[in-house]
Design an enzyme around this catalytic site. Structure first.
Site, short mmCIF file in Angstrom:
data_model
loop_
_atom_site.label_atom_id
_atom_site.label_comp_id
_atom_site.label_asym_id
_atom_site.label_seq_id
_atom_site.Cartn_x
_atom_site.Cartn_y
_atom_site.Cartn_z
N ALA A 101 43.81 -1.41 27.90
CA ALA A 101 43.89 -2.61 27.06
C ALA A 101 44.91 -2.35 25.96
O ALA A 101 45.38 -1.21 25.78
CB ALA A 101 42.54 -2.93 26.44
N LYS A 102 45.28 -3.36 25.26
CA LYS A 102 46.16 -3.21 24.09
C LYS A 102 45.99 -4.46 23.23
O LYS A 102 45.60 -5.51 23.74
CB LYS A 102 47.62 -3.08 24.53
CG LYS A 102 48.51 -2.37 23.53
CD LYS A 102 48.33 -0.87 23.59
CE LYS A 102 49.34 -0.12 22.76
NZ LYS A 102 49.25 1.34 23.01
N GLY A 103 46.29 -4.30 21.96
CA GLY A 103 46.17 -5.47 21.08
C GLY A 103 47.04 -5.31 19.86
O GLY A 103 47.70 -4.28 19.68
N ASP A 142 47.67 2.59 16.53
CA ASP A 142 48.96 2.45 17.21
C ASP A 142 49.99 2.22 16.12
O ASP A 142 49.72 2.48 14.94
CB ASP A 142 48.89 1.27 18.19
CG ASP A 142 49.90 1.37 19.32
OD1 ASP A 142 49.49 1.69 20.44
OD2 ASP A 142 51.09 1.12 19.09
#
Lengths: 409, 174
Positions: A101-103, A142
């Site tokens: 996933a990433k956001g 991140d």
């Protein structure tokens, strides 16, 4: 070519080697869930600001989804999707029980006060709290986020769900974080660079290295490589590059950045540009900053024999082809920078078990995980006569594919 | 005409017949009872008779080329079966089994042939009614054929899945 197209290209290459049908490629590339939210808040000066936040959950075939939260002006749905899919292959390559996933939020965090940053983070968690969690999707730091941001996230999440430290990783040590998380990505880059050189009967001793980017990844990679005998001759950040053929005093550079937040004012033999750093006559080039820095325009200028992708997607597909034709070995991002997510996994494990590891154990487990993965990737590349990147994708897609087949659709 | 006759003559098979003619046919019907799960007709056998279900439920099934027997239809009160072998001498194309206790009556082809000689107009009407039953089943068959025609996509998906399984388990499993 943008980040998404680049990620799709590398996936498609491996998928065609595997002779996957178009429908199976589509199944593996389509994200499971895309969340786009409004993050509206009152700024310190009373103005109303509205940001757009994303969380893209790409694949959960192998476990809860895992990936960073990025606060950066370039964040958009396509970039986040590309990075989310990279996380799926990355967690599979290092064989930790996660999906991808990433956001992030499209914002320049440095333009916010601490209070505004905290409020924005909490508002974002308000919007995401029902789709993330220790068994669903576990965010991590991140670009533009750090342990403090993770602390706000866990605190806000716990207001809804009670004590829940495993809902996010990269937390401060005081709040159920793990020793060795901060250094993990850079340390992994260093460990893997050494492992790769060993395959060519070389050691770090005397090997010259240029590192683009001196943030969390670049600085720890530089320290590890320097401490283990390599000669780091060039480093850089947004203020430009520093070059010293005799080797840079990495400890002094780290101290300078700790004091001044950048390399600005750090004096070495030569000041160079970031672009010049990429073309230096060194053994190993480590792009550890942004994606897309090696393109078809500058790939022919690279003089290093090895490129280690510490950043996500620093080598664009055209450049990758040029480097391959020139027999320059590229250690791909989906393994090279997987140290961070690996230690995130260790942090999650410790949180789930209410048991803390010491730094030595974390480092030993990290080295074991990365070494096993590297050896496997190397064997595949050797057996099939394919580049390391293709081998890593075959490994990742194969593992995700087998989990998908076992579970069914 | 007794109550059973009245029930029978209201069936599709007797549609358009005078009461006296319907009653004449009813006199040659043979009533049979089958316990639940008992086999009534077996695929491949050849009994030239038409069956009318008076009560209970029967299942029609046919053996597949591979795998278990395929159920085709559930028949209930008023439905008929055996009509294909009745009009043309051929083995039964499917098997019939009682799902519940079943009462059915049987109209043998030899009685129908006698009827054709004695009352040709009545036999013609019965034939027309049987043709209606067959036409209805043919319409249902058309629907099935359309569904089967759509299945290549599904089987393509199955083979695609199997191909993927082979790719990740055999060719690219390290």
């Amino acid at each position: 070519m943008n980040a998404y197209e680049s990620a799709c290209h590398y996936f498609a290459n491996a998928a065609s080697v595997m002779d996957l049908s178009p429908n199976m490629k589509r199944l593996l590339l389509t994200p499971e869930r895309e969340v786009k939210v409004q993050v509206a808040m009152k700024m310190d000066n009373g103005e109303i600001a509205t940001f757009v936040g994303y969380r893209i959950q790409h694949n959960s075939a192998r476990g809860p989804m895992k990936g960073g939260l990025r606060f950066h002006p370039d964040v958009d749905a396509q970039e986040v999707l590309a990075l989310a899919s990279l996380m799926t292959w990355k967690t599979a390559v290092v064989d930790i029980p996660y999906g991808g996933a990433k956001g992030g939020i499209s914002v320049a965090p440095k333009s916010l006060s601490d209070a505004e940053l905290e409020l924005m983070t909490r508002k974002f968690v308000d919007e995401l709290q029902d789709v993330i969690g220790p068994d669903k999707d576990i965010p991590a730091p991140d670009m533009g986020t750090n342990a403090q941001v993770m602390a706000w996230i866990v605190n806000q999440y716990e207001k809804y769900h009670g004590f829940n430290p495993a809902c996010v990783t990269g937390k401060p040590l005081e709040l159920h974080g793990t020793d060795g998380r901060e250094e993990a990505t850079g340390r992994g880059v260093g460990l893997l660079t050494a492992a790769m050189l060993q395959k060519f009967n070389r050691s770090l001793d005397g090997t010259t290295i240029a590192i683009q980017g001196f943030g969390n990844v670049g600085s720890f990679a530089a320290s590890y490589l320097h401490d283990n005998g390599a000669k780091v001759v060039a480093i850089s950040d947004i203020s430009g590059g520093r070059y010293d053929p005799a080797g840079i005093d990495i400890a002094a550079a780290v101290l300078h950045v700790a004091r001044h937040r950048s390399l600005d004012g750090f004096e070495t033999a030569q000041q160079i540009s970031n672009e010049e750093l990429l073309a230096l006559d060194v053994d190993v080039l480590i792009p550890a900053a942004l994606g897309g820095v090696l393109t078809k325009e500058n790939a022919a200028d690279v003089r290093a024999q090895y490129v280690v992708e510490a950043a996500n997607g620093p080598v664009l597909p055209d450049a990758d082809q040029i480097l391959h034709e020139r027999d320059i070995v590229v250690l791909p991002d989906i393994l090279a920078n997987a140290g961070g997510v690996t230690v995130s996994y260790f942090e999650w494990v410790q949180n789930q078990q209410y048991f803390r590891w010491d730094l030595e154990r974390t480092r030993a487990e990290l080295a074991k995980t990365l070494t096993v993965s590297f050896e496997k990737m190397w064997d595949i590349a050797t057996q099939k006569h394919i580049p390391l990147r293709s081998a890593a994708y075959l490994m990742g897609i194969g593992r995700v594919g087998r989990a998908t087949v076992l579970a069914g659709i | 005409m007794n109550m059973l006759d009245r029930e029978l003559t209201s069936l599709q098979l007797f549609s358009g017949l005078e009461h006296e003619d319907a009653s004449h046919i009813c006199n040659s019907l043979q009533m049979t009872e089958f316990a639940a799960n008992k086999s009534i007709l077996n695929e491949g056998e050849s009994i030239q008779a038409l069956w009318i279900i008076l009560s209970g439920e029967c299942i029609v099934s046919r053996s597949a080329e591979s795998g278990p027997e395929q159920p085709l239809a559930l028949l209930t009160t008023g439905d008929v079966f055996g009509e294909m072998s009745f009009v043309r001498t051929a083995p039964h194309s499917a098997s019939i089994r009682a799902v519940t206790d079943v009462t059915a009556c049987c109209y043998r082809r030899e009685d129908f042939l006698k009827l054709s000689q004695q009352r040709p107009n009545v036999a013609l009407q019965v034939t027309s009614n049987i043709a209606d039953v067959l036409a209805e089943r043919l319409r249902r068959m058309d629907t099935w054929v359309c569904e089967i025609m759509a299945r290549p996509e599904e089987s393509k998906h199955r083979s695609e899945w199997e191909k993927f399984r082979a790719a990740v388990y055999i060719n690219w499993n390290f």
